[in-house]
Design an enzyme around this catalytic site. Sequence first.
Site, PDB file in Angstrom:
ATOM      1  N   ARG A 262       1.305  -1.626  -0.264  1.00  0.00           N
ATOM      2  CA  ARG A 262      -0.113   0.170  -0.160  1.00  0.00           C
ATOM      3  C   ARG A 262       1.143   1.416   0.301  1.00  0.00           C
ATOM      4  O   ARG A 262       1.697   1.590   0.941  1.00  0.00           O
ATOM      5  CB  ARG A 262      -1.232   0.253   1.028  1.00  0.00           C
ATOM      6  N   ARG A 277       2.000   0.496  10.448  1.00  0.00           N
ATOM      7  CA  ARG A 277       1.502   0.989   8.938  1.00  0.00           C
ATOM      8  C   ARG A 277       3.041   1.348   8.440  1.00  0.00           C
ATOM      9  O   ARG A 277       3.182   1.002   8.040  1.00  0.00           O
ATOM     10  CB  ARG A 277       1.126   2.510   9.161  1.00  0.00           C
ATOM     11  N   GLU A 349      -7.091  -1.443  15.151  1.00  0.00           N
ATOM     12  CA  GLU A 349      -7.655  -2.169  14.283  1.00  0.00           C
ATOM     13  C   GLU A 349      -6.364  -3.622  14.140  1.00  0.00           C
ATOM     14  O   GLU A 349      -5.196  -3.435  13.573  1.00  0.00           O
ATOM     15  CB  GLU A 349      -8.120  -1.855  12.810  1.00  0.00           C
ATOM     16  N   SER A 352     -10.786  -6.789   9.230  1.00  0.00           N
ATOM     17  CA  SER A 352     -11.817  -6.008   8.970  1.00  0.00           C
ATOM     18  C   SER A 352     -12.560  -6.314   8.484  1.00  0.00           C
ATOM     19  O   SER A 352     -11.986  -7.100   7.175  1.00  0.00           O
ATOM     20  CB  SER A 352     -10.898  -4.286   8.297  1.00  0.00           C
ATOM     21  N   ARG A 391       0.787  -6.560  12.513  1.00  0.00           N
ATOM     22  CA  ARG A 391      -0.306  -6.120  13.210  1.00  0.00           C
ATOM     23  C   ARG A 391      -0.230  -6.931  14.073  1.00  0.00           C
ATOM     24  O   ARG A 391      -0.349  -6.823  15.914  1.00  0.00           O
ATOM     25  CB  ARG A 391      -1.317  -5.511  13.152  1.00  0.00           C
TER      26      ARG A 391
END
Length: 424
Positions: A262, A277, A349, A352, A391
């Site tokens: 990303r 991130r 988070e 999702s 994560r």
Amino acid sequence: MLDQKTVRTQPEAIAEALKKRGYSLDIAALKQLEAERRSVQGKTEELQQQSNSRAKNIGKAKAAGEDIAPLLAEVGQLKKDLAAAEHELAAVQASLETLLAGIPNIPADSVPEGLSEDDNVELRTWGTPRQFDFDVVDHVDLGDALGGLDFATATKLTGSRFAVMSGGIARLHRALAQFMLDTHISEHGYTEVNVPFIVNSDSLYGTGQLPKFAEDLFKLSDDRDLYLIPTAEVPITNMLRGDIIDDADLPLKFVAHTPCFRSEAGSHGRDTRGMIRQHQFEKIELVQFVRPDESDAALEGLTACAEAILQKLELPYRTVILCGGDIGFSSTKTFDIEVWVPSQDKYREISSCSSFGDFQARRMMTRYRNPESGKPELVHTVNGSGLAVGRTLLAVLENHQNADGSVTVPAALQPYMGGLDVIK
RNA sequence: GGUGGGGUGGCUGAGUGGCCGAAAGCGGCAGUCUUGAAAACUGUUGAGGGUUUGUAGCCCUCCUAGGGUUCGAAUCCCUACCCCACCGCCA
């Protein structure tokens, strides 16, 4: 993509439903384009019909041995008009298509009102955040002290938002991925797939990343129109693009372990420290293709599969339902699973899980043959992370850290670590 | 990399300029037969869109994709992508 007919015939109702997202539909533009489309399409089809029937007549005349020269002379102007009309129609349809493709999915009734993540609603929590009797160290310092997590070297190799893992931490990372994959395969009934990490633009259009979110993607400079996948959702979901699935084969449940890439354009300065991130991370992705009336239950089930991983890893988490303003473009309903991050003293988070209704299926033309109607009808797609590996690693390091800087390996992972119970 | 052959409906596979949205088979669906099922037999069966009160009718589009030739293209030409075969090279 929403159903064109509904958007065209009931734009007000669609606009009202989309307000929950804070999205305002340009009804005037829509109606104007639609009126234009209607007239241009009618005109074009009429010209096509004339052209078709004349061509047939010429064929008949020729077969009968008649002179076709006068007939040929007649079609000249018709052809010009037809070409112009077709050109005009293509332009109108392209505009309409662009407008429609940019409209997000309609939030489900159960999605709470709200405009930002502050309005998300907590559904449940599991586990209790641990009380530490020493100063909590974050995963960056923990990893640095253990000698297995190195951001500086990754910056040298590539740039910011990358990491080099080594030794016990690299193994722990691999163990997590294997453990998740195995659990979903053997306990949750998913079929493992191994998919390309590079996809074409048709695939990204199918799942909804394109045309609107190109800036979030890494595009190859190669002239073949290829991109690095931002999530395995893209290749897995698109496996069935354009297909008609046998009803007996539903539901289809797939799991894959892939890297995700990303660009994180637009999140400069956010979560710059550590593994939260990254431009590249690994994820175990769960994807289901289901009959339309089964998607709600499938979303609940898929979310439970993701939660099961956290439970086995003894990591406290909470599950929230995203409000209308916070759900993704293609989603009709999303549950976020947030793991406890001790160094930040909050939940972050880690998964999702979304139901897309027929939104992706319509873009992809993925259908199943409904035994009742005998007709191909759109399937529903559901997916979610089960889980983001980086994560999860971070959460394991921080939640299971010890006063001496070592990290206890959760029992579920020990078989994947050659029996190792503590990383020192 | 070279040469040759291909991409047609849910599937297999015919179709080299108009009578083709497309033979045939398989599969699906309905029926006959049967206590039921199977087999056999008969019929039926592509998708998207427009118009419309209409799952009626009429019309348009679609034979990998994008261009082109032609009054007319699944069929001829060009390009791209993909598949197959053989040769070469190579992990």
